[in-house]
Design a protein around this motif. Structure first.
Motif, PDB file in Angstrom:
ATOM      1  N   ARG A  80       0.859  -1.207   0.067  1.00 60.92           N
ATOM      2  CA  ARG A  80       0.001  -0.035  -0.198  1.00 60.92           C
ATOM      3  C   ARG A  80       0.854   1.141  -0.074  1.00 60.92           C
ATOM      4  NH1 ARG A  80      -3.767   1.871   4.886  1.00 60.92           N
ATOM      5  NH2 ARG A  80      -5.000   3.437   3.943  1.00 60.92           N
ATOM      6  N   VAL A  81       0.803   2.108  -0.913  1.00 61.60           N
ATOM      7  CA  VAL A  81       1.484   3.285  -1.367  1.00 61.60           C
ATOM      8  C   VAL A  81       0.721   4.701  -0.746  1.00 61.60           C
ATOM      9  CG1 VAL A  81       2.937   4.679  -2.527  1.00 61.60           C
ATOM     10  CG2 VAL A  81       2.744   2.246  -2.852  1.00 61.60           C
ATOM     11  N   LEU A  82       1.297   5.284   0.257  1.00 64.82           N
ATOM     12  CA  LEU A  82       0.587   6.314   0.679  1.00 64.82           C
ATOM     13  C   LEU A  82       1.066   7.781   0.475  1.00 64.82           C
ATOM     14  CD1 LEU A  82      -0.933   4.997   4.115  1.00 64.82           C
ATOM     15  CD2 LEU A  82      -2.018   5.119   2.062  1.00 64.82           C
ATOM     16  N   PRO A  83       0.463   8.794  -0.191  1.00 68.16           N
ATOM     17  CA  PRO A  83       1.292  10.194  -0.073  1.00 68.16           C
ATOM     18  C   PRO A  83       1.586  10.953   1.224  1.00 68.16           C
ATOM     19  CG  PRO A  83      -0.847  10.444  -0.792  1.00 68.16           C
ATOM     20  CD  PRO A  83      -0.852   8.978  -0.512  1.00 68.16           C
ATOM     21  N   VAL A  84       2.560  11.277   1.384  1.00 69.80           N
ATOM     22  CA  VAL A  84       3.125  12.105   2.584  1.00 69.80           C
ATOM     23  C   VAL A  84       3.561  13.392   2.053  1.00 69.80           C
ATOM     24  CG1 VAL A  84       4.485  12.286   4.669  1.00 69.80           C
ATOM     25  CG2 VAL A  84       3.860   9.985   3.766  1.00 69.80           C
ATOM     26  N   GLY A  85       2.779  14.447   2.099  1.00 67.06           N
ATOM     27  CA  GLY A  85       3.117  15.720   1.708  1.00 67.06           C
ATOM     28  C   GLY A  85       3.067  15.979   0.514  1.00 67.06           C
ATOM     29  N   ASP A  86       3.894  16.824  -0.090  1.00 63.43           N
ATOM     30  CA  ASP A  86       4.235  17.018  -1.670  1.00 63.43           C
ATOM     31  C   ASP A  86       4.978  16.190  -2.361  1.00 63.43           C
ATOM     32  OD1 ASP A  86       2.032  19.107  -1.616  1.00 63.43           O
ATOM     33  OD2 ASP A  86       3.620  20.670  -1.242  1.00 63.43           O
ATOM     34  N   ASP A  87       6.141  15.640  -1.601  1.00 64.66           N
ATOM     35  CA  ASP A  87       7.161  15.001  -2.298  1.00 64.66           C
ATOM     36  C   ASP A  87       7.647  13.583  -1.567  1.00 64.66           C
ATOM     37  OD1 ASP A  87       8.288  16.038  -0.456  1.00 64.66           O
ATOM     38  OD2 ASP A  87      10.018  17.384  -1.539  1.00 64.66           O
TER      39      ASP A  87
ATOM     40  N   VAL B  66      16.008  10.333  -5.163  1.00 67.09           N
ATOM     41  CA  VAL B  66      15.023  10.396  -3.880  1.00 67.09           C
ATOM     42  C   VAL B  66      16.221  10.853  -3.098  1.00 67.09           C
ATOM     43  CG1 VAL B  66      15.453   7.840  -3.396  1.00 67.09           C
ATOM     44  CG2 VAL B  66      13.771   9.124  -1.942  1.00 67.09           C
ATOM     45  N   ARG B  67      15.833  11.725  -1.976  1.00 67.36           N
ATOM     46  CA  ARG B  67      16.671  12.168  -0.872  1.00 67.36           C
ATOM     47  C   ARG B  67      16.910  11.162   0.119  1.00 67.36           C
ATOM     48  NH1 ARG B  67      14.547  16.734  -0.313  1.00 67.36           N
ATOM     49  NH2 ARG B  67      13.097  16.449   1.513  1.00 67.36           N
ATOM     50  N   GLU B  68      15.857  10.625   0.668  1.00 69.19           N
ATOM     51  CA  GLU B  68      16.008   9.567   1.856  1.00 69.19           C
ATOM     52  C   GLU B  68      15.088   8.488   1.632  1.00 69.19           C
ATOM     53  OE1 GLU B  68      16.593  11.012   5.830  1.00 69.19           O
ATOM     54  OE2 GLU B  68      15.970  12.993   5.256  1.00 69.19           O
ATOM     55  N   ILE B  69      15.653   7.412   2.098  1.00 74.58           N
ATOM     56  CA  ILE B  69      15.045   6.144   2.064  1.00 74.58           C
ATOM     57  C   ILE B  69      14.902   5.526   3.441  1.00 74.58           C
ATOM     58  CG2 ILE B  69      14.681   3.869   1.183  1.00 74.58           C
ATOM     59  CD1 ILE B  69      16.215   4.981  -1.351  1.00 74.58           C
ATOM     60  N   VAL B  70      13.923   5.545   4.138  1.00 71.02           N
ATOM     61  CA  VAL B  70      13.976   5.124   5.549  1.00 71.02           C
ATOM     62  C   VAL B  70      13.150   4.092   5.948  1.00 71.02           C
ATOM     63  CG1 VAL B  70      13.574   6.162   7.904  1.00 71.02           C
ATOM     64  CG2 VAL B  70      14.260   7.718   6.103  1.00 71.02           C
ATOM     65  N   PRO B  71      13.727   2.800   6.270  1.00 71.37           N
ATOM     66  CA  PRO B  71      12.736   1.509   6.620  1.00 71.37           C
ATOM     67  C   PRO B  71      12.486   1.702   7.868  1.00 71.37           C
ATOM     68  CG  PRO B  71      15.287   1.229   6.811  1.00 71.37           C
ATOM     69  CD  PRO B  71      15.022   2.588   6.345  1.00 71.37           C
ATOM     70  N   ALA B  72      11.246   1.056   8.346  1.00 73.37           N
ATOM     71  CA  ALA B  72      10.829   0.676   9.501  1.00 73.37           C
ATOM     72  C   ALA B  72      10.325  -0.730   9.776  1.00 73.37           C
ATOM     73  CB  ALA B  72       9.606   1.903  10.088  1.00 73.37           C
ATOM     74  N   ALA B  73       9.590  -0.939  10.788  1.00 69.60           N
ATOM     75  CA  ALA B  73       9.156  -2.389  10.888  1.00 69.60           C
ATOM     76  C   ALA B  73       8.440  -2.880   9.652  1.00 69.60           C
ATOM     77  CB  ALA B  73       8.208  -2.285  12.222  1.00 69.60           C
ATOM     78  N   ARG B  74       7.381  -2.230   9.200  1.00 70.04           N
ATOM     79  CA  ARG B  74       6.649  -2.806   7.883  1.00 70.04           C
ATOM     80  C   ARG B  74       6.432  -1.651   6.897  1.00 70.04           C
ATOM     81  NH1 ARG B  74       4.633  -5.615  12.365  1.00 70.04           N
ATOM     82  NH2 ARG B  74       4.685  -7.808  11.999  1.00 70.04           N
ATOM     83  N   THR B  75       7.391  -0.611   7.069  1.00 67.69           N
ATOM     84  CA  THR B  75       7.033   0.429   6.121  1.00 67.69           C
ATOM     85  C   THR B  75       8.412   0.881   5.406  1.00 67.69           C
ATOM     86  OG1 THR B  75       7.316   2.189   7.778  1.00 67.69           O
ATOM     87  CG2 THR B  75       4.873   1.403   7.206  1.00 67.69           C
ATOM     88  N   VAL B  76       8.469   1.483   4.572  1.00 70.31           N
ATOM     89  CA  VAL B  76       9.812   2.290   3.882  1.00 70.31           C
ATOM     90  C   VAL B  76       9.115   3.837   3.458  1.00 70.31           C
ATOM     91  CG1 VAL B  76      11.399   2.272   2.379  1.00 70.31           C
ATOM     92  CG2 VAL B  76      10.539   0.134   3.225  1.00 70.31           C
ATOM     93  N   LEU B  77       9.953   5.066   4.043  1.00 67.90           N
ATOM     94  CA  LEU B  77       9.406   6.073   3.493  1.00 67.90           C
ATOM     95  C   LEU B  77      10.342   6.582   2.391  1.00 67.90           C
ATOM     96  CD1 LEU B  77       7.981   8.903   4.319  1.00 67.90           C
ATOM     97  CD2 LEU B  77       9.738   9.460   5.984  1.00 67.90           C
ATOM     98  N   LEU B  78       9.877   7.199   1.628  1.00 60.73           N
ATOM     99  CA  LEU B  78      10.821   7.678   0.401  1.00 60.73           C
ATOM    100  C   LEU B  78      10.449   9.356   0.614  1.00 60.73           C
ATOM    101  CD1 LEU B  78       9.540   4.936  -0.938  1.00 60.73           C
ATOM    102  CD2 LEU B  78      11.499   5.402  -2.325  1.00 60.73           C
ATOM    103  N   ASP B  79      11.546  10.077   0.797  1.00 62.05           N
ATOM    104  CA  ASP B  79      11.396  11.736   0.796  1.00 62.05           C
ATOM    105  C   ASP B  79      12.146  12.230  -0.097  1.00 62.05           C
ATOM    106  OD1 ASP B  79      10.560  13.971   1.940  1.00 62.05           O
ATOM    107  OD2 ASP B  79      12.119  14.022   3.455  1.00 62.05           O
ATOM    108  N   GLY B  80      11.603  13.400  -0.788  1.00 57.87           N
ATOM    109  CA  GLY B  80      12.388  14.071  -1.677  1.00 57.87           C
ATOM    110  C   GLY B  80      12.228  13.530  -2.870  1.00 57.87           C
ATOM    111  N   LEU B  81      10.975  13.282  -3.431  1.00 55.33           N
ATOM    112  CA  LEU B  81      10.777  12.483  -4.742  1.00 55.33           C
ATOM    113  C   LEU B  81      10.332  13.728  -5.676  1.00 55.33           C
ATOM    114  CD1 LEU B  81       8.774   9.613  -3.658  1.00 55.33           C
ATOM    115  CD2 LEU B  81      10.914   9.301  -4.686  1.00 55.33           C
ATOM    116  N   ALA B  82      10.845  13.560  -6.945  1.00 54.52           N
ATOM    117  CA  ALA B  82      10.436  14.546  -8.087  1.00 54.52           C
ATOM    118  C   ALA B  82       9.090  14.441  -8.269  1.00 54.52           C
ATOM    119  CB  ALA B  82      11.291  14.711  -9.167  1.00 54.52           C
ATOM    120  N   ASP B  83       8.720  13.093  -8.710  1.00 52.73           N
ATOM    121  CA  ASP B  83       7.271  12.802  -9.138  1.00 52.73           C
ATOM    122  C   ASP B  83       6.760  11.514  -8.214  1.00 52.73           C
ATOM    123  OD1 ASP B  83       5.141  12.145 -10.616  1.00 52.73           O
ATOM    124  OD2 ASP B  83       6.198  12.072 -12.517  1.00 52.73           O
ATOM    125  N   PRO B  84       6.252  11.768  -7.127  1.00 55.11           N
ATOM    126  CA  PRO B  84       5.877  10.756  -6.122  1.00 55.11           C
ATOM    127  C   PRO B  84       4.558  10.021  -6.787  1.00 55.11           C
ATOM    128  CG  PRO B  84       5.348  12.883  -5.321  1.00 55.11           C
ATOM    129  CD  PRO B  84       6.258  13.213  -6.548  1.00 55.11           C
TER     130      PRO B  84
END
Length: 205
Positions: free
Chosen positions: A2-9, A39-57
């Motif tokens: 499941r992919v969820l938007p977080v803010g604008d990028d 992508v600026r940052e790729i941050v793993p967690a228990a069951r998620t991965v956050l991608l921050d700083g995307l040009a075209d999310p």
């Protein structure tokens, strides 16, 4: 997935297990290293991965939901060994919860190979998995206002080592002198996602 938007990028990708999160994290790092993902940052967690700083999310979200993620490769052979004194103030409580002696808690814990599932909470703090589910322990009912640096602790399915003094509600079973975070070191963190870890009881070889 499941992919969820977080803010604008940014995007938050939810998967069903820690192993799937590790595989996705590994694949995204590979794509970034090859120049296929900006992508600026790729941050793993228990069951998620956050991608921050995307040009075209939106485009990446579409790609992720229609592509297959290969299994993560075997973990690196090198193992980080952390010397530990099993002298924590909650050792007896953990022993009672497990139904074993304090000495047996130390034997079981030191006999387990852990891996860093993800990092967070404080710089250098890794969430280590490896103990079977029957050894899950609850957090303390009343968190401590200050847990010393080097405290080896358990909570739920995880083992962790406090890199610096901070409040905390985990069960403290031991102490290590290992330095988990040193800003003068490269890399500063001793542990990172995927690192294999063993605790070596004081006096063991």
């Amino acid at each position: 997935m499941r992919v969820l938007p977080v803010g604008d990028d940014a995007l938050l990708v939810e998967v069903s297990s820690g192993e799937e999160a590790r595989a996705l994290h590994t694949e995204l790092l590979r794509r970034r290293a090859e120049g296929a993902l900006s992508v600026r940052e790729i941050v793993p967690a228990a069951r998620t991965v956050l991608l921050d700083g995307l040009a075209d999310p939106a485009r990446l979200a579409s790609e992720l939901t229609t592509s297959e993620v290969p299994p993560a490769p075997p973990r690196a052979r090198d193992v980080v060994e952390l010397p530990v004194r099993y002298d924590g103030p909650d050792l007896a409580d953990v022993a009672a919860h497990w139904g074993v002696s304090a000495r047996e808690v130390a034997r079981i814990h030191a006999g387990t190979e852990f891996s860093v599932a993800f990092c967070g909470f404080a710089p250098g703090f890794g969430y280590l998995t490896g103990l079977p589910p029957r050894y899950d322990v609850p957090r303390r009912a009343t968190p401590r206002t200050a847990v010393p640096a080097g405290a080896v602790a358990l909570a739920g399915p995880y083992t962790g080592v406090y890199p610096r003094s901070s409040p905390g509600g985990w069960q403290l079973i031991g102490t290590t002198d290992a330095v988990l975070w040193d800003h003068t070191r490269v890399p500063a963190a001793l542990l990172s996602p995927g690192t294999r870890v063993r605790f070596v009881a004081a006096g063991s070889s």
